[in-house]
Every structure is written in C-alpha cells, then in structure tokens.
Design a protein around this motif. Sequence first.
Motif, mmCIF file in Angstrom:
data_model
loop_
_atom_site.group_PDB
_atom_site.id
_atom_site.type_symbol
_atom_site.label_atom_id
_atom_site.label_comp_id
_atom_site.label_asym_id
_atom_site.label_seq_id
_atom_site.Cartn_x
_atom_site.Cartn_y
_atom_site.Cartn_z
ATOM 1 N N ALA A 145 0.827 -1.208 0.000
ATOM 2 C CA ALA A 145 0.000 0.000 0.000
ATOM 3 C C ALA A 145 0.863 1.261 0.000
ATOM 4 O O ALA A 145 0.531 2.253 -0.671
ATOM 5 N N ALA B 88 -1.721 5.872 3.667
ATOM 6 C CA ALA B 88 -2.612 4.827 3.165
ATOM 7 C C ALA B 88 -2.099 3.452 3.588
ATOM 8 O O ALA B 88 -2.901 2.554 3.904
ATOM 9 N N CYS C 200 -3.123 2.925 7.214
ATOM 10 C CA CYS C 200 -4.565 2.672 7.299
ATOM 11 C C CYS C 200 -4.913 1.286 6.758
ATOM 12 O O CYS C 200 -5.817 0.620 7.286
ATOM 13 N N ALA C 201 -4.206 0.835 5.718
ATOM 14 C CA ALA C 201 -4.476 -0.491 5.167
ATOM 15 C C ALA C 201 -4.168 -1.578 6.191
ATOM 16 O O ALA C 201 -4.936 -2.534 6.357
ATOM 17 N N ALA D 61 -6.813 -1.439 8.924
ATOM 18 C CA ALA D 61 -8.085 -1.956 8.424
ATOM 19 C C ALA D 61 -8.055 -3.480 8.363
ATOM 20 O O ALA D 61 -9.056 -4.148 8.675
ATOM 21 N N TRP D 62 -6.910 -4.043 7.982
ATOM 22 C CA TRP D 62 -6.787 -5.505 7.960
ATOM 23 C C TRP D 62 -6.839 -6.069 9.382
ATOM 24 O O TRP D 62 -7.448 -7.101 9.630
ATOM 25 N N PHE E 187 -7.755 -1.576 0.144
ATOM 26 C CA PHE E 187 -7.016 -0.387 -0.272
ATOM 27 C C PHE E 187 -7.911 0.816 -0.581
ATOM 28 O O PHE E 187 -7.565 1.953 -0.227
ATOM 29 N N ALA F 153 -8.667 2.195 2.726
ATOM 30 C CA ALA F 153 -7.472 2.793 3.309
ATOM 31 C C ALA F 153 -7.196 4.168 2.704
ATOM 32 O O ALA F 153 -6.817 5.104 3.420
ATOM 33 N N ARG F 154 -7.383 4.298 1.420
ATOM 34 C CA ARG F 154 -7.166 5.601 0.778
ATOM 35 C C ARG F 154 -8.174 6.630 1.298
ATOM 36 O O ARG F 154 -7.832 7.799 1.510
ATOM 37 N N ALA G 69 -7.135 7.611 4.776
ATOM 38 C CA ALA G 69 -5.924 8.432 4.760
ATOM 39 C C ALA G 69 -6.228 9.888 4.439
ATOM 40 O O ALA G 69 -5.443 10.777 4.797
ATOM 41 N N SER H 173 -9.620 9.490 11.543
ATOM 42 C CA SER H 173 -9.359 8.126 11.086
ATOM 43 C C SER H 173 -8.978 7.222 12.258
ATOM 44 O O SER H 173 -9.377 6.056 12.308
ATOM 45 N N LEU I 283 -11.033 3.814 13.289
ATOM 46 C CA LEU I 283 -10.358 2.528 13.398
ATOM 47 C C LEU I 283 -10.360 2.011 14.833
ATOM 48 O O LEU I 283 -10.506 0.808 15.079
#
Length: 409
Positions: free
Chosen positions: A129, A137, A140-141, A144-145, A370, A373-374, A377, A384, A388
Amino acid sequence: MTDPATPAVPPRAGPSVRRAAPALLGYAAVRALGVAVLAVWSAARGTSAHHLLTARWDSVWYVRVAASGYGYEVRLPGGDVHSNLAFFPLLPWLERAVAAVTPLPYADAGLLVSTLASLAAAWGVFAVADLLYGRRAGICAVLAWAVLPVGVVQSMAYSESLFTALAAWSLYAVLTGRWLTAGALAAAAGLTRPVGMAVAAAVWTAAFASFARDRRAAAAEGGTRSGAPDGQARGAASAAWRRATGARAVAVAVSPLGAVGYVLWVGRRTGAGPLGYLDVQAGWGNGFDGGYAFTRFVAGRFTSFPSALAGLALVASVALLLALYAAGVRQGQPPALLAYTGIVLALALCASGYFGSKPRLLLPAFPLLFPLARALARLRPTRSAGVLGGVAAVSAVYGAFWLNGSGPP
C-alpha cells in the motif's frame, strides 16, 4: 505522475522498520486488544483463551501433521472421510522446526509462527500500500486488515497469517521487479494453502505484462534511432533485456511449484492420480460449484424471521466485497493485485464448503481494503484513528464471542 504499477526506480528492499513502525505498532496494539478481550471473556465463561488459540478446529489438524506426518483420517457415520492430507504442509513443517529448537510443544510453536507471520503480513500489506498510495494509506491499510471482524484468526495457530505474509511480500516483489524473490515466495505460498495458485497467477500476470511492455519499448526505441547505432549501448541493453526476461521466466516456472507439487504428491499417495487432492477435499464437503451452494444457503435465510436479517447481512456483505473490488479496478490497481484478489474472492465465495469459514478465507484478500485505506488516509488523523479505534473495539468483542461460540472451522 508515475504509474503506480511500474515504479520509476524500483526499490531493492522493502520499506524500513522505521518507516513501517506506526503501522506495525498499531497492528500489534489491535491484536493485543483482541487477545486481552478474549482472555477476559473466556475466563468469565470458564474456558481457556490459550486453548481456543492453539488447540481447536484446524489448529489440531496442523499439530497432528507436525507431530506424526500425513496419513491420519476420520471416517464419519455419513461416509465422509476427513483426511489430514487436506492441510498443506508449510505451517506444520515450521511448527516441527520451532519445536525442535525450543522447549515449546507443537501447538505453542504454531502460535509463535503465526504471531511472527502476522507481523510479517502486516509489514507486507504496508509495503504494498505504501508503494502504491503512500505511507498514510499504508498505515490505514494495515489497521483496516487488523480490525476485520474475524481478525482474531490472525492471532490463532492457523495458516492465514503465514499465507498472507508470503502473498503480500511476493506481490511487493512483483511490483518492484524482483522476479526471483516473487517466484520463490509464491512457491512457498503454494505450500501453505490451496489458494496459493492465486499468488502464482499474480506473478504470471505481471510477468507477461512486463514482457509485453518491454517488447513495445524496445520496438519503439529501435524505431526512433537515427544515424549509426552505438553497438556497445545496444549490446548492453540487449543483455539487460535477456537478464530480465530470464528472471521473469524463472519466476513464472517456479511460482506454481509449491501448490502443484503438493497436489501431485497427494494424488500419488492416495493413488487417485493428479486430481486426487480434489477427492480429499470432497471428503471434507469442499468443492467449487460456482457459488450455487452459497446462493442456496443465502436464499434459505429468507424463509423465516429473524434469519432473514442474516440473509440481508450476507447479501450486503457480498455486495460490499464486489464493490470494493470494482473500486480497486477503477482506481487502477496493478493487474497483478487484481488477478490475485479476484481469484481469492472467487474461490472463497464460489466454494461449496462450510459457509461459516468464508470470512476467514477472505483474510488474505487484503487489496480489497485499499480503497477504504485511501479514504481513511484523506481524513484528519484524529478522525481516522477514532474510526479505526471504534471498529477495533467491536472487532475484539466479536472475536471473543465468536471463538467462544461457533468459531472458525
């Protein structure tokens, strides 16, 4: 702007630990929260969190392979046969290796391998990412995972974390032109889970696209030359092209060897021929029917209330997955990522096996995250982080509830 699929100066190594540190620390915090909530929940119910993480469901089968090898099976009253040949060998090999050099039993060795692999997977997700969309990003990816509802599987002695680590770093090697590394990691991924062929497909997709791109570039360069050509320069360029072509060819040849080799070995061991592994999977009730069984399962939820609410949730979940994949296409994700994610998604949704396992089968499909995530970001960091953090808390509670209930078969 540089095409993210073909970086102008491919880095020779992954992002440093320092660059990835926020993502890795955040990931570790989310997983620690999940394990802590699981421990409290399990203690309240009189169960053992350690047992749930190391000695339930597939973990038991991996330990049995590590301890005694292949050949164990359970024959059910209905005639089905559950054979440990269904479980690919890399995780039990690593469990056996760790147990051989430490005082840990096989189950705890598996937990250690999975814990380290989950960190490597988080780093790999960040690397891909970050390369494509930048550091924020990438962070954040990873988060998020980590906060996926079934993210607790990343903390279990299962093979999802190991597979995701190998897949992510293979994809990173593909995107940065490190073909031999990409092929080797893809082969290792193929020894980890049946979906390892998705990583090989990503290597093939990128290799053929890169070969075609180089051919076009060479043709264009030859057509624009004027005057006497510089023989030395042309010779150097030709040698570089041959080296790159050779590396791509090796990656294409090596990448499927893990999965293909194990499947052929199972076929020979069972005496059922090259497709004998399919018979082993059929004994577990697994197969590929294009999504027919899953569609019937979802439709069956709408025959009564409140199961219809579960049906609506399943329909919404599938729609979200397809929307995220479509968003990745629109945002120009590299073809290698789209090929990998598409195959993982198709195999998870179109398999006829136990439907409760589908969410964890989708864990390796991290490029689906992704687009999210974008979007995260682009928010203010505090916003954010709040989003999360809230999802992480819900995920931790759900994971504890899930493992103390039906769990991830």
